[in-house]
Design a protein around this motif. Structure first.
Motif, PDB file in Angstrom:
ATOM      1  N   GLU A 160      10.019  23.818   2.554  1.00 45.90           N
ATOM      2  CA  GLU A 160      11.322  23.272   2.178  1.00 45.90           C
ATOM      3  C   GLU A 160      12.441  23.798   3.072  1.00 45.90           C
ATOM      4  O   GLU A 160      13.318  23.043   3.503  1.00 45.90           O
ATOM      5  CB  GLU A 160      11.642  23.573   0.715  1.00 45.90           C
ATOM      6  N   GLY A 161      12.409  25.089   3.359  1.00 52.73           N
ATOM      7  CA  GLY A 161      13.448  25.655   4.211  1.00 52.73           C
ATOM      8  C   GLY A 161      13.459  25.019   5.589  1.00 52.73           C
ATOM      9  O   GLY A 161      14.529  24.683   6.131  1.00 52.73           O
ATOM     10  N   GLN A 162      12.274  24.824   6.159  1.00 55.77           N
ATOM     11  CA  GLN A 162      12.183  24.220   7.491  1.00 55.77           C
ATOM     12  C   GLN A 162      12.560  22.733   7.461  1.00 55.77           C
ATOM     13  O   GLN A 162      13.210  22.226   8.374  1.00 55.77           O
ATOM     14  CB  GLN A 162      10.772  24.408   8.053  1.00 55.77           C
ATOM     15  N   VAL A 163      12.165  22.033   6.399  1.00 60.26           N
ATOM     16  CA  VAL A 163      12.515  20.613   6.286  1.00 60.26           C
ATOM     17  C   VAL A 163      14.030  20.448   6.208  1.00 60.26           C
ATOM     18  O   VAL A 163      14.612  19.584   6.875  1.00 60.26           O
ATOM     19  CB  VAL A 163      11.825  19.977   5.053  1.00 60.26           C
ATOM     20  N   ARG A 164      14.676  21.277   5.404  1.00 65.01           N
ATOM     21  CA  ARG A 164      16.138  21.190   5.318  1.00 65.01           C
ATOM     22  C   ARG A 164      16.788  21.486   6.678  1.00 65.01           C
ATOM     23  O   ARG A 164      17.767  20.839   7.068  1.00 65.01           O
ATOM     24  CB  ARG A 164      16.646  22.180   4.257  1.00 65.01           C
ATOM     25  N   HIS A 165      16.242  22.444   7.397  1.00 64.44           N
ATOM     26  CA  HIS A 165      16.769  22.811   8.714  1.00 64.44           C
ATOM     27  C   HIS A 165      16.620  21.646   9.697  1.00 64.44           C
ATOM     28  O   HIS A 165      17.547  21.309  10.442  1.00 64.44           O
ATOM     29  CB  HIS A 165      16.023  24.052   9.209  1.00 64.44           C
ATOM     30  N   ILE A 166      15.453  21.016   9.677  1.00 64.15           N
ATOM     31  CA  ILE A 166      15.184  19.890  10.583  1.00 64.15           C
ATOM     32  C   ILE A 166      16.106  18.711  10.264  1.00 64.15           C
ATOM     33  O   ILE A 166      16.692  18.095  11.165  1.00 64.15           O
ATOM     34  CB  ILE A 166      13.694  19.465  10.484  1.00 64.15           C
ATOM     35  N   LEU A 167      16.226  18.389   8.985  1.00 66.77           N
ATOM     36  CA  LEU A 167      17.068  17.254   8.588  1.00 66.77           C
ATOM     37  C   LEU A 167      18.534  17.506   8.933  1.00 66.77           C
ATOM     38  O   LEU A 167      19.243  16.599   9.393  1.00 66.77           O
ATOM     39  CB  LEU A 167      16.917  16.977   7.090  1.00 66.77           C
ATOM     40  N   ALA A 168      18.975  18.739   8.755  1.00 67.02           N
ATOM     41  CA  ALA A 168      20.365  19.064   9.092  1.00 67.02           C
ATOM     42  C   ALA A 168      20.593  18.903  10.589  1.00 67.02           C
ATOM     43  O   ALA A 168      21.637  18.382  11.019  1.00 67.02           O
ATOM     44  CB  ALA A 168      20.685  20.494   8.654  1.00 67.02           C
ATOM     45  N   PHE A 169      19.633  19.334  11.392  1.00 60.48           N
ATOM     46  CA  PHE A 169      19.749  19.181  12.848  1.00 60.48           C
ATOM     47  C   PHE A 169      19.866  17.706  13.226  1.00 60.48           C
ATOM     48  O   PHE A 169      20.611  17.335  14.141  1.00 60.48           O
ATOM     49  CB  PHE A 169      18.535  19.811  13.539  1.00 60.48           C
ATOM     50  N   CYS A 170      19.127  16.854  12.527  1.00 63.19           N
ATOM     51  CA  CYS A 170      19.135  15.414  12.825  1.00 63.19           C
ATOM     52  C   CYS A 170      20.312  14.694  12.171  1.00 63.19           C
ATOM     53  O   CYS A 170      20.460  13.473  12.346  1.00 63.19           O
ATOM     54  CB  CYS A 170      17.821  14.776  12.361  1.00 63.19           C
ATOM     55  N   GLY A 171      21.141  15.425  11.409  1.00 63.29           N
ATOM     56  CA  GLY A 171      22.276  14.795  10.739  1.00 63.29           C
ATOM     57  C   GLY A 171      21.861  13.933   9.570  1.00 63.29           C
ATOM     58  O   GLY A 171      22.545  12.951   9.239  1.00 63.29           O
ATOM     59  N   LEU A 172      20.766  14.290   8.914  1.00 67.33           N
ATOM     60  CA  LEU A 172      20.230  13.498   7.811  1.00 67.33           C
ATOM     61  C   LEU A 172      20.364  14.261   6.494  1.00 67.33           C
ATOM     62  O   LEU A 172      20.155  15.478   6.449  1.00 67.33           O
ATOM     63  CB  LEU A 172      18.746  13.185   8.053  1.00 67.33           C
ATOM     64  N   PRO A 173      20.687  13.564   5.398  1.00 64.79           N
ATOM     65  CA  PRO A 173      20.728  14.234   4.097  1.00 64.79           C
ATOM     66  C   PRO A 173      19.319  14.590   3.630  1.00 64.79           C
ATOM     67  O   PRO A 173      18.339  13.936   4.008  1.00 64.79           O
ATOM     68  CB  PRO A 173      21.358  13.176   3.177  1.00 64.79           C
ATOM     69  N   PHE A 174      19.222  15.612   2.821  1.00 64.40           N
ATOM     70  CA  PHE A 174      17.916  16.023   2.306  1.00 64.40           C
ATOM     71  C   PHE A 174      17.367  14.959   1.353  1.00 64.40           C
ATOM     72  O   PHE A 174      18.088  14.411   0.525  1.00 64.40           O
ATOM     73  CB  PHE A 174      18.027  17.351   1.563  1.00 64.40           C
ATOM     74  N   GLU A 175      16.083  14.672   1.472  1.00 62.46           N
ATOM     75  CA  GLU A 175      15.377  13.782   0.546  1.00 62.46           C
ATOM     76  C   GLU A 175      14.067  14.449   0.158  1.00 62.46           C
ATOM     77  O   GLU A 175      13.296  14.873   1.044  1.00 62.46           O
ATOM     78  CB  GLU A 175      15.102  12.413   1.179  1.00 62.46           C
ATOM     79  N   PRO A 176      13.779  14.568  -1.124  1.00 58.45           N
ATOM     80  CA  PRO A 176      12.563  15.282  -1.565  1.00 58.45           C
ATOM     81  C   PRO A 176      11.270  14.627  -1.073  1.00 58.45           C
ATOM     82  O   PRO A 176      10.232  15.276  -1.003  1.00 58.45           O
ATOM     83  CB  PRO A 176      12.661  15.247  -3.094  1.00 58.45           C
ATOM     84  N   GLU A 177      11.340  13.331  -0.723  1.00 55.87           N
ATOM     85  CA  GLU A 177      10.140  12.646  -0.220  1.00 55.87           C
ATOM     86  C   GLU A 177       9.599  13.322   1.040  1.00 55.87           C
ATOM     87  O   GLU A 177       8.399  13.230   1.341  1.00 55.87           O
ATOM     88  CB  GLU A 177      10.450  11.179   0.077  1.00 55.87           C
ATOM     89  N   CYS A 178      10.477  14.003   1.766  1.00 55.44           N
ATOM     90  CA  CYS A 178      10.026  14.679   2.980  1.00 55.44           C
ATOM     91  C   CYS A 178       9.103  15.853   2.665  1.00 55.44           C
ATOM     92  O   CYS A 178       8.308  16.267   3.517  1.00 55.44           O
ATOM     93  CB  CYS A 178      11.229  15.164   3.792  1.00 55.44           C
ATOM     94  N   LEU A 179       9.196  16.384   1.456  1.00 59.37           N
ATOM     95  CA  LEU A 179       8.308  17.480   1.054  1.00 59.37           C
ATOM     96  C   LEU A 179       6.946  16.956   0.613  1.00 59.37           C
ATOM     97  O   LEU A 179       5.937  17.662   0.704  1.00 59.37           O
ATOM     98  CB  LEU A 179       8.942  18.288  -0.089  1.00 59.37           C
ATOM     99  N   SER A 180       6.921  15.715   0.121  1.00 63.05           N
ATOM    100  CA  SER A 180       5.645  15.094  -0.270  1.00 63.05           C
ATOM    101  C   SER A 180       5.230  14.086   0.800  1.00 63.05           C
ATOM    102  O   SER A 180       4.793  12.976   0.499  1.00 63.05           O
ATOM    103  CB  SER A 180       5.773  14.420  -1.643  1.00 63.05           C
ATOM    104  N   PHE A 181       5.374  14.503   2.043  1.00 63.96           N
ATOM    105  CA  PHE A 181       5.106  13.649   3.212  1.00 63.96           C
ATOM    106  C   PHE A 181       3.708  13.048   3.190  1.00 63.96           C
ATOM    107  O   PHE A 181       3.471  11.948   3.725  1.00 63.96           O
ATOM    108  CB  PHE A 181       5.268  14.479   4.487  1.00 63.96           C
ATOM    109  N   TYR A 182       2.747  13.736   2.601  1.00 65.38           N
ATOM    110  CA  TYR A 182       1.348  13.303   2.593  1.00 65.38           C
ATOM    111  C   TYR A 182       1.152  12.036   1.767  1.00 65.38           C
ATOM    112  O   TYR A 182       0.092  11.408   1.827  1.00 65.38           O
ATOM    113  CB  TYR A 182       0.447  14.423   2.069  1.00 65.38           C
TER     114      TYR A 182
END
Length: 652
Positions: free
Chosen positions: A588-610
């Motif tokens: 979760e920490g890394q996903v939030r970091h990546i999304l922030a870098f890309c200028g994207l709001p956090f979405e929980p679907e990114c944690l259930s990527f599978y």
């Protein structure tokens, strides 16, 4: 002797053999063999030594020379032809037939071997093989003599000589279709892709009914990742030959490339219902099913391919490459038996070695596994004209050309759409792609070739790429950025952002900055030992030629690391480095970091990527269709005793 002296001696040996001056030829050959020769010179001299030995009746000596030659160049067609002549002289007809087949496999321009095969097929009343040999002989006899000779040179890896002959012929016979196709094929082997593409496109326009030209053009488009255009060409070819199953298969392959999997799978099924004995098409069907996520059906397709052809190495490697398949004792034994068979083709042997490496790794038999991985890599490397020093120099040129002053020039297309994920293969880029593609504002695509294609087109300018990046005008930078967006549109859906996951784009970050200054770049990093060893275990479908030697892959990793340090220095805040192990430990920490870098709001679907359903064509496709797991970490440890050379370069 100097290199020039050696070449003159080699020419004198050829002349002596043509004149049947065997004593003189043998004396010169012995003198040459005592010299310090390059590998290419050694191959030439060993071949001449084999010919001279056969002509003097020294068949065992000839065999010895050929064995040494094939250990250096296992794809040398003329060496197999010589081997066949020796078997013939010793009345070993079955071995001779196998050798003649191998000769034509690696060098389809060998008329003598085709003639020998035709007689063999006629003797065995093998109508299908006889028809193939007759067709190939008719084609070879239809070629102008210089073009036939140039084909022979090309297949024997004498590309410069082949190109000279071909260009000389074209200067006198402008727009000759066979010469245009041959020059394009030489261009492909020299990786001058833009020239080759132009030649084949022109040939198809001039000769729209020429099926060979259409097939070659479509094949190159697919190689370059230009699948939308490949689909167009395939549909045009199919309109001209609606009952041609090979063309149907090529259309399905192109459709997989653009993600139209259902139509592709339907085509494969229709062809296989008509004739199920098509192992390569079963494998292609398996690839399409795997990309769709239907892994169980893909495995059935791969297993069916192996049943139809027990020596078909690609079927076994495809099973291993699912990363989740476990070979039975019976199948492992079958693969080992096929690998030992004298008539197993080189490509099959390479695939079998990698599959056996994976099979025994899964059984924790590190010694046996590593033996097969080494054997497969060694065989593959000997077929590739790769020099790590040249690659290191090319990466250093990027850093030299793209200095801080140039990288501070802002031009290009303003669109923020692309998110590039770069790095080394097997570094975790597919996982990052799957995470981002699970976001509602991001389209996942695939490993797109478009930046590589633009870089290739810039290589043809008067000033060499990347040094000519500084000469691009604002208008040219904008046009190239827009060209990239236009070419990649076919892979997108409706999201405002999309991912380009071509790992090799790390080389061209300077180009990306020039033409797409608002793009985002994510560098996927992984523990160097894990990353490099994982690459060494992987048989890649195309490219990544550095991966077939532990020394090469270690040096490549260091050169990549050095270039990335340069990009960070001259482009601060333009690149986000994401460590694979950090993602595994803190998703979760890394996903939030990546999304922030890309200028994207956090979405929980990114944690259930599978749970995200999408086309995935990389070897990691099954691994990213399941939740985060850590068993991939430190997979090199059981092999540590065999990895000293790699560890000496990259450490842990």
């Amino acid at each position: 002797m100097t290199s020039q002296d050696i070449q003159q001696h080699i020419q004198s040996v050829k002349l002596a053999l043509q004149r049947s001056q065997l004593t003189q030829a043998n004396a010169s050959i012995q003198q040459l063999l005592s010299q310090q020769l390059t590998q290419a010179q050694q191959v030439d001299v060993l071949y001449l030594a084999a010919v001279a030995s056969r002509l003097t009746g020294q068949h065992q000596e000839a065999r010895s020379h050929i064995d040494t030659l094939l250990s250096l160049r296992p794809d040398h067609g003329r060496a197999y032809q010589e081997l066949a002549y020796n078997y013939e002289a010793l009345n070993q007809s079955q071995d001779a037939a196998t050798a003649f087949f191998n000769a034509t496999h690696f060098n389809p321009a060998l008329v003598s071997s085709w003639k020998k095969l035709l007689v063999i097929y006629q003797h065995h009343n093998d109508k299908a093989a006889q028809q193939l040999a007759e067709s190939q002989l008719a084609y070879l006899h239809s070629l102008p003599s210089p073009i036939l000779g140039a084909y022979d040179l090309m297949y024997e890896k004498q590309l410069s000589a082949a190109e000279q002959v071909c260009r000389r012929f074209l200067s006198q016979h402008k727009h000759h279709p066979e010469a245009m196709m041959l020059l394009a094929e030489i261009g492909v082997q020299l990786k001058v892709y833009s020239d080759a593409e132009f030649l084949l496109e022109s040939c198809c326009e001039l000769y729209p009914e020429n099926e060979r030209a259409g097939a070659a053009y479509q094949g190159l488009l697919s190689k370059l990742g230009k699948f939308p255009k490949a689909v167009e060409v395939a549909r045009r070819r199919l309109a001209n030959a609606p009952n041609n199953n090979a063309v149907k298969g090529s259309l399905a392959h192109a459709l997989v490339g653009v993600g139209q999997l259902d139509e592709a799978i339907d085509i494969y099924h229709s062809v296989l219902e008509e004739n199920p004995d098509r192992p390569s098409m079963w494998v292609s069907l398996g690839h399409a099913l795997k990309a769709k996520g239907d892994t169980n059906d893909a495995i059935v397709a791969y297993e069916t391919a192996a049943k139809h052809n027990k020596s078909f190495g690609d079927a076994y490697w495809s099973l291993a490459n699912t990363k989740t398949y476990t070979f039975s004792d019976e199948m492992l034994a079958q693969m080992e038996l096929q690998l030992q068979a004298s008539n197993t083709q080189l490509e099959d042997a390479i695939h079998l070695c990698f599959a056996l490496g994976k099979g025994f790794e899964d059984r924790a038999q590190a010694s046996k596994s590593f033996e097969y991985y080494c054997r497969g890599n060694s065989l593959k490397k000997r077929t590739l004209p790769f020099d790590i020093a040249r690659t290191e120099a090319a990466l250093e040129a990027q850093a030299e050309a793209c200095d801080e002053a140039l990288m501070n020039e802002f031009s290009g297309c303003d669109a923020p759409d692309p998110i590039f994920i770069v790095g080394l293969p097997r570094a975790g880029s597919t996982l990052l792609e799957q995470i981002l593609a699970s976001h509602s504002m991001v389209d996942g695509t695939m490993e797109l070739h478009d930046i590589l294609s633009i870089a290739s087109s810039l290589s043809n300018k008067k000033k060499a790429y990347p040094y000519n990046l500084a000469d691009l005008t604002d208008e040219e930078c904008i046009a190239l950025g827009e060209q990239y967006l236009s070419q990649t549109q076919a892979y997108r859906q409706n999201a405002p952002f999309f991912i380009d996951k071509m790992p090799n784009n790390f080389v061209h970050i300077g180009l990306i900055k020039r033409i797409l200054p608002n793009a985002k770049i994510i560098d996927a990093r992984r523990n160097p030992m894990d990353c490099c060893f994982s690459g060494f275990k992987q048989l890649f479908g195309e490219g990544q030629e550095f991966s077939y030697s532990l020394t090469d892959i270690g040096r490549y990793y260091r050169a990549y690391e050095k270039l990335m340090d340069h990009w960070h220095a001259v482009l601060p805040d333009f690149i986000l480095t994401v460590q694979h192990e950090d993602v595994l430990h803190d998703l979760e920490g890394q996903v939030r970091h990546i999304l922030a870098f890309c200028g994207l709001p956090f979405e929980p679907e990114c944690l259930s990527f599978y749970q995200t359903k999408r086309v995935i064509k990389t070897p990691s496709s099954e691994q990213v269709r399941q939740p985060i797991y850590k068993t991939g970490m430190q997979q090199w440890k059981p092999f540590e005793a065999y990895l000293e050379d790699l560890k000496a370069i990259v450490g842990e």
